[in-house]
Motif scaffolding. Structure first.
Motif, short mmCIF file in Angstrom:
data_model
loop_
_atom_site.label_atom_id
_atom_site.label_comp_id
_atom_site.label_asym_id
_atom_site.label_seq_id
_atom_site.Cartn_x
_atom_site.Cartn_y
_atom_site.Cartn_z
N SER A 1 10.60 -5.81 10.13
CA SER A 1 9.43 -6.53 9.63
C SER A 1 8.17 -5.85 10.15
O SER A 1 8.03 -5.61 11.34
N MET A 2 7.25 -5.56 9.23
CA MET A 2 5.99 -4.94 9.61
C MET A 2 4.89 -5.99 9.53
O MET A 2 4.26 -6.18 8.50
N GLY A 3 4.70 -6.70 10.64
CA GLY A 3 3.63 -7.68 10.72
C GLY A 3 3.81 -8.88 9.83
O GLY A 3 2.83 -9.49 9.37
N ASP A 4 5.05 -9.28 9.55
CA ASP A 4 5.32 -10.41 8.68
C ASP A 4 6.19 -11.42 9.41
O ASP A 4 7.43 -11.29 9.44
N HIS B 1 9.14 -11.26 -0.37
CA HIS B 1 10.20 -12.13 0.11
C HIS B 1 11.28 -12.38 -0.94
O HIS B 1 12.47 -12.42 -0.62
N GLU C 1 4.31 -4.59 14.53
CA GLU C 1 3.02 -5.04 14.06
C GLU C 1 2.41 -4.00 13.12
O GLU C 1 2.78 -2.82 13.15
N ARG C 2 1.51 -4.44 12.28
CA ARG C 2 0.72 -3.49 11.50
C ARG C 2 -0.18 -2.69 12.45
O ARG C 2 -0.36 -3.06 13.62
N ASP D 1 -1.14 -3.68 -0.10
CA ASP D 1 0.23 -3.32 0.30
C ASP D 1 0.90 -2.53 -0.79
O ASP D 1 0.68 -2.76 -1.98
N ILE E 1 9.54 -13.25 7.76
CA ILE E 1 10.77 -12.56 7.38
C ILE E 1 12.00 -13.26 7.94
O ILE E 1 13.04 -13.36 7.26
N SER F 1 7.34 -5.89 4.37
CA SER F 1 6.20 -6.75 4.64
C SER F 1 5.88 -7.44 3.32
O SER F 1 5.53 -6.77 2.34
N ALA G 1 10.96 -6.37 14.86
CA ALA G 1 9.59 -6.75 14.49
C ALA G 1 8.60 -5.72 14.99
O ALA G 1 8.56 -5.39 16.18
N LEU H 1 0.43 -0.24 6.94
CA LEU H 1 1.84 -0.39 7.28
C LEU H 1 2.36 0.84 8.01
O LEU H 1 2.16 1.97 7.54
#
Length: 278
Positions: A32-35, A8, A56-57, A277, A38, A5, A54, A63
């Motif tokens: 991907s955690m809520g991003d 990048h 979500e948070r 984070d 990505i 998350s 994918a 996370l």
């Protein structure tokens, strides 16, 4: 397999190094955690086989680290992988990481085992052109708590030292241990818990002299007081499950700073810190 998350630039560099592996991976599974951005990062290395999962948070914005690792290994198994390498998004893998981890797991064939290779930390302030194999090997510094076996050797390790920053195992071992415990949300404790799950399944942790990765710098705090609430909650889950505290150094340091305290057997936050984070 990488969970992510943000970070990048770190992910882009990691994928450049994965694309240059001496033994190509079946796929780079990225969770991907809520991003939602990505996918754009992954598109920068179209030559690297990739599977994106994918998540979500959580409702609290934390996370889902444990759940993300489980989702990544599950996806790897779905596409036919028999073994997996877990890499933190900050880690740049030496070109032989996949080959050396594969060789170590073949030597441990038939055992319930996790292998962890060498991790070296890179300093702050490196320029983009410094991220070469020669320069990171020159600048990287080993973690004081990690054992460094001679090249190619495997040394049995305390499962309490398990660290998913860089490790490899078979899908069968993962399933035998039951994967990560998804009660752990946010930062802290889930790796140590998986080590105990591994041991309870009759498994073992091994240090490998090789499979080097280079940890890209990012700002951090020690102890990580910004994650105090998650660390207290996860430490309580761990102690109720296994009968002792994980993360003893962090818990002690936060207690000394007045951030955490004991309330009966449990750790509780006494000074609110905003969560960021990891």
């Amino acid at each position: 397999m990488t969970i992510v998350s943000g970070r990048h630039t770190h992910l882009r560099r990691q994928r450049e190094w994965l694309a240059a592996q001496s033994d190509a991976p079946l796929s780079h599974v990225v969770v991907s955690m809520g991003d939602p951005e990505i996918a754009q990062v992954l598109a920068l290395q179209p030559e690297l086989p990739t599977d994106l999962v994918a998540l979500e948070r959580t409702d609290t914005g934390e996370l889902p680290l444990a759940a993300a690792r489980n989702a990544g290994v599950a996806r790897a198994a779905e596409i036919g992988a028999e073994s997996v390498v877990l890499l933190d998004v900050d880690c740049l893998p030496h070109r032989d990481v996949v080959r050396e981890y594969r060789g170590a797991l073949e030597r441990l064939a038939g055992r319930c085992a996790v292998v962890s290779g060498r991790v070296q930390y890179l300093p702050e302030g490196m320029a983009e052109e410094d991220y070469t194999a020669q320069e990171v090997a020159r600048r990287g510094r080993d973690h004081a708590a990690r054992v460094l076996p001679p090249a190619g050797e495997l040394v049995a390790a305390d499962p309490r030292m398990l660290w998913s920053l860089s490790m490899a195992t078979t899908v069968r071992t993962w399933d035998d241990a039951g994967g990560f415990d998804e009660r752990y949300v946010g930062y802290g404790g889930e790796d140590t818990d998986f080590g105990q799950r591994l041991a309870a399944a009759g498994g073992s942790l091994w240090w490998l002299g090789g499979a080097a990765v280079y940890h890209q710098h990012h700002p951090t705090q020690s102890p990580p007081v910004q994650h105090a609430a998650a660390i207290a909650r996860n430490a309580n889950i761990f102690r109720r499950t296994w009968g002792f505290d994980p993360m003893e150094g962090w818990l002690t340091a936060m207690a000394e700073r007045g951030v955490l305290t004991r309330l009966g057997a449990d750790w509780v936050v006494v000074e609110h810190r905003s969560s960021i984070d990891s």
